[in-house]
Every structure is written in structure tokens, then in C-alpha cells.
Design a protein around this motif. Structure first.
Motif, mmCIF file in Angstrom:
data_model
loop_
_atom_site.group_PDB
_atom_site.id
_atom_site.type_symbol
_atom_site.label_atom_id
_atom_site.label_comp_id
_atom_site.label_asym_id
_atom_site.label_seq_id
_atom_site.Cartn_x
_atom_site.Cartn_y
_atom_site.Cartn_z
ATOM 1 N N ASP A 66 0.813 -1.219 0.000
ATOM 2 C CA ASP A 66 0.000 0.000 0.000
ATOM 3 C C ASP A 66 0.847 1.270 0.000
ATOM 4 N N GLY A 67 2.143 1.134 0.156
ATOM 5 C CA GLY A 67 3.029 2.283 0.002
ATOM 6 C C GLY A 67 3.325 3.056 1.267
ATOM 7 N N ARG A 68 2.776 2.657 2.394
ATOM 8 C CA ARG A 68 3.038 3.372 3.637
ATOM 9 C C ARG A 68 4.249 2.778 4.335
ATOM 10 N N VAL A 69 4.841 3.564 5.208
ATOM 11 C CA VAL A 69 6.160 3.208 5.706
ATOM 12 C C VAL A 69 6.159 1.905 6.504
ATOM 13 N N VAL A 70 5.134 1.632 7.304
ATOM 14 C CA VAL A 70 5.123 0.405 8.105
ATOM 15 C C VAL A 70 5.094 -0.827 7.199
ATOM 16 N N SER A 71 4.152 -0.856 6.268
ATOM 17 C CA SER A 71 4.067 -2.009 5.369
ATOM 18 C C SER A 71 5.290 -2.086 4.452
ATOM 19 N N ASN A 72 5.786 -0.946 4.003
ATOM 20 C CA ASN A 72 6.985 -0.941 3.156
ATOM 21 C C ASN A 72 8.157 -1.622 3.845
ATOM 22 N N PHE A 73 8.442 -1.197 5.071
ATOM 23 C CA PHE A 73 9.604 -1.725 5.783
ATOM 24 C C PHE A 73 9.428 -3.207 6.113
ATOM 25 N N ILE A 74 8.233 -3.594 6.543
ATOM 26 C CA ILE A 74 8.004 -4.994 6.895
ATOM 27 C C ILE A 74 8.139 -5.883 5.665
ATOM 28 N N MET A 75 7.544 -5.466 4.544
ATOM 29 C CA MET A 75 7.615 -6.279 3.331
ATOM 30 C C MET A 75 9.045 -6.364 2.802
ATOM 31 N N GLN A 76 9.784 -5.279 2.852
ATOM 32 C CA GLN A 76 11.175 -5.314 2.412
ATOM 33 C C GLN A 76 11.982 -6.264 3.289
ATOM 34 N N ALA A 77 11.718 -6.224 4.605
ATOM 35 C CA ALA A 77 12.449 -7.094 5.525
ATOM 36 C C ALA A 77 12.077 -8.564 5.300
ATOM 37 N N ILE A 78 10.795 -8.848 5.136
ATOM 38 C CA ILE A 78 10.351 -10.229 4.906
ATOM 39 C C ILE A 78 10.972 -10.801 3.639
ATOM 40 N N ASN A 79 11.069 -9.967 2.604
ATOM 41 C CA ASN A 79 11.612 -10.419 1.319
ATOM 42 C C ASN A 79 13.132 -10.356 1.257
ATOM 43 N N GLY A 80 13.766 -9.928 2.343
ATOM 44 C CA GLY A 80 15.224 -9.850 2.364
ATOM 45 C C GLY A 80 15.785 -8.748 1.490
ATOM 46 N N GLU A 81 14.966 -7.751 1.194
ATOM 47 C CA GLU A 81 15.401 -6.641 0.345
ATOM 48 C C GLU A 81 16.008 -5.527 1.204
ATOM 49 N N ASP A 82 16.774 -4.652 0.565
ATOM 50 C CA ASP A 82 17.275 -3.482 1.270
ATOM 51 C C ASP A 82 16.101 -2.626 1.728
ATOM 52 N N ILE A 83 16.187 -2.094 2.943
ATOM 53 C CA ILE A 83 15.143 -1.212 3.460
ATOM 54 C C ILE A 83 15.534 0.222 3.131
ATOM 55 N N THR A 84 14.678 0.888 2.387
ATOM 56 C CA THR A 84 14.986 2.223 1.880
ATOM 57 C C THR A 84 14.543 3.299 2.861
ATOM 58 N N VAL A 85 15.522 4.036 3.356
ATOM 59 C CA VAL A 85 15.281 5.148 4.280
ATOM 60 C C VAL A 85 15.701 6.432 3.589
ATOM 61 N N TYR A 86 14.817 7.419 3.580
ATOM 62 C CA TYR A 86 15.133 8.696 2.939
ATOM 63 C C TYR A 86 15.881 9.605 3.902
ATOM 64 N N GLY A 87 16.978 10.182 3.418
ATOM 65 C CA GLY A 87 17.816 11.015 4.270
ATOM 66 C C GLY A 87 18.540 10.155 5.289
ATOM 67 N N GLU A 88 18.834 10.758 6.444
ATOM 68 C CA GLU A 88 19.511 10.012 7.503
ATOM 69 C C GLU A 88 18.544 9.202 8.352
ATOM 70 N N GLY A 89 17.247 9.376 8.102
ATOM 71 C CA GLY A 89 16.253 8.636 8.874
ATOM 72 C C GLY A 89 15.974 9.247 10.230
ATOM 73 N N LYS A 90 16.338 10.523 10.409
ATOM 74 C CA LYS A 90 16.121 11.183 11.698
ATOM 75 C C LYS A 90 14.720 11.796 11.808
ATOM 76 N N GLN A 91 13.989 11.879 10.686
ATOM 77 C CA GLN A 91 12.630 12.411 10.750
ATOM 78 C C GLN A 91 11.765 11.475 11.597
ATOM 79 N N THR A 92 10.859 12.034 12.368
ATOM 80 C CA THR A 92 10.091 11.227 13.311
ATOM 81 C C THR A 92 8.647 11.037 12.872
ATOM 82 N N ARG A 93 8.078 9.920 13.316
ATOM 83 C CA ARG A 93 6.685 9.604 13.070
ATOM 84 C C ARG A 93 6.112 8.994 14.354
ATOM 85 N N SER A 94 4.789 9.050 14.477
ATOM 86 C CA SER A 94 4.094 8.448 15.617
ATOM 87 C C SER A 94 3.140 7.387 15.074
ATOM 88 N N PHE A 95 3.184 6.189 15.652
ATOM 89 C CA PHE A 95 2.442 5.063 15.114
ATOM 90 C C PHE A 95 1.382 4.583 16.103
#
Length: 221
Positions: A66-95
Motif C-alpha cells: 500500500d506504500g506506507r512506511v510500516v508495510s513498506n519496511f516490513i515487506m522489504q524485511a520479509i523479502n530480504g530486500e534493502d530497506i529504503t530510508v530517505y535522508g539520515e532517517g532522523k525524521q520522526t513519526r508516531s504510530f
């Protein structure tokens, strides 16, 4: 599962022109995997309409691509793919986990003490890099984190102020990110991915401030 903490002013409409949204709709939308990232409204007895700005949430039932960060990261990790983080990854989110979100919505829709905007979300704040690390941890993946250029319009912080939800509704989230994430991982791991179409290639990192400036200069040349 992220909220930017903004609130929206109540809209005033004739009571007869607005239909109440039934409580089961909240659960239905969650089960359908729809994103509650835009205001929802309902009338109060005085004929005014209350609004709440809802966060991105983590939940079973989401589309794996669906393109959102939670599903993106989980699917990339499950598939053994590189996890793509934009910038240094210091931007914050609340889940906020969906169970908490639906509970807050039902309390908000069933109360009559306020007609003003109320934020429903989880004020716990995590960096995007922390989320990527948690996705790797809970999937047991060997994925690596790779950094791409930061999009020019990527918010640096999102954190909801839920003071009114606590005071008026007696509500606050109970499920922490580390507790909700394994449930989402278990759901995504159980899917038959052949039934889902993979997304198009990500291009958000191409929308950087520097490239926008270059495009502006080129158009003036």
C-alpha cells in the motif's frame, strides 16, 4: 501510523443535511485497510459537525504494497530486500495500532460533551531509522538499511497532541509500537504474495530541494 498533530476547525451545517456515521464504520474501514488520514465528521445534537485528524496506523489487514512506511519496511524485511530510508532517517513519526484507533474513534463518536476537534493517535515518537531497525528485528531479516536522498517535502516531525482525548474522552493508546509491530509482521508473513501486484518503483527520493532548484534554473535559462 503517524499523525502530524494538526487539528481542523468544526464545520457548521444544518443538522438535517448531515448523516451520522455509525460506529461500525470505523471498524469496517480498518478491516478494509483504508487509511484514516483525512478528517471524518459527524453531527452533534446542536447541528454542528466535529472533526478529527487521524494518524497512519499499523494493523493486520493492510495491503502489503500500500506504500506506507510500516508495510513498506516490513515487506522489504520479509523479502530480504534493502530497506529504503530517505535522508539520515532522523525524521520522526508516531504510530498508532488499529485497535487503539478504533477504540478512540468510538469513544469520540459516542460522546456529547464536546463538538471541537480532537486528535486520536499515539504520541510515542520514533525516527524512521528506528522503525527500519525494528522491522529487521521482528522479522529476523538479514536486510540492510540503505539511504536515499531526502524528498524536499518530507515532514521532519509528526507527533499528535492528544491532551483533549485524555481529558474529554478518558482515552489514550495502550498498544506500544514494539507490541503492535509483531502482529503486523505475522499478518504480512501469512499472505500469499502471488495474489498481490507489486508497486511501481519508488521515485519520492527524486523530489529533492536541490533538484527542484535545478529544474527552476533550467526553466529560466
Amino acid at each position: 501510523m503517524a499523525s502530524d498533530g494538526r487539528t481542523r476547525k468544526p464545520l457548521r451545517r444544518p443538522h438535517s443535511t448531515v448523516r451520522r456515521i455509525p460506529s461500525p464504520l470505523a471498524a469496517l474501514c480498518a478491516r478494509c485497510g483504508r487509511q484514516w488520514a483525512r478528517p471524518r465528521c459527524w453531527p452533534d445534537p446542536c447541528g454542528t459537525v466535529g472533526l478529527t485528524l487521524l494518524p497512519c496506523c499499523s494493523r493486520p489487514g493492510m495491503h502489503p504494497y500500500d506504500g506506507r512506511v510500516v508495510s513498506n519496511f516490513i515487506m522489504q524485511a520479509i523479502n530480504g530486500e534493502d530497506i529504503t530510508v530517505y535522508g539520515e532517517g532522523k525524521q520522526t513519526r508516531s504510530f498508532c495500532f488499529v485497535d487503539d484507533l478504533v477504540d478512540g474513534l468510538m469513544k469520540l463518536m459516542n460522546q456529547t460533551s464536546t463538538i471541537g476537534p480532537v486528535n486520536i493517535g499515539n504520541p510515542g515518537e520514533f525516527t524512521i531509522k528506528q522503525l527500519a531497525e525494528l522491522a529487521i528485528k521482528h522479522t529476523g531479516s538479514s536486510s540492510k538499511i540503505v539511504h536515499l536522498p531526502l524528498p524536499g517535502d518530507d515532514p521532519q516531525q509528526r507527533k499528535p497532541d492528544i491532551t483533549k482525548a485524555r481529558e474529554i474522552l478518558g482515552w489514550e493508546p495502550k498498544i506500544k509500537l514494539e507490541d503492535g509491530l509483531p502482529k503486523a509482521v505475522a499478518y504480512f508473513s501469512s499472505l500469499d504474495l502471488s495474489r498481490f501486484r507489486k508497486p511501481t518503483k519508488h521515485t519520492a527520493h527524486l523530489n529533492t530541494d536541490a533538484q527542484a532548484a535545478d529544474a527552476t534554473r533550467a526553466s529560466k535559462a
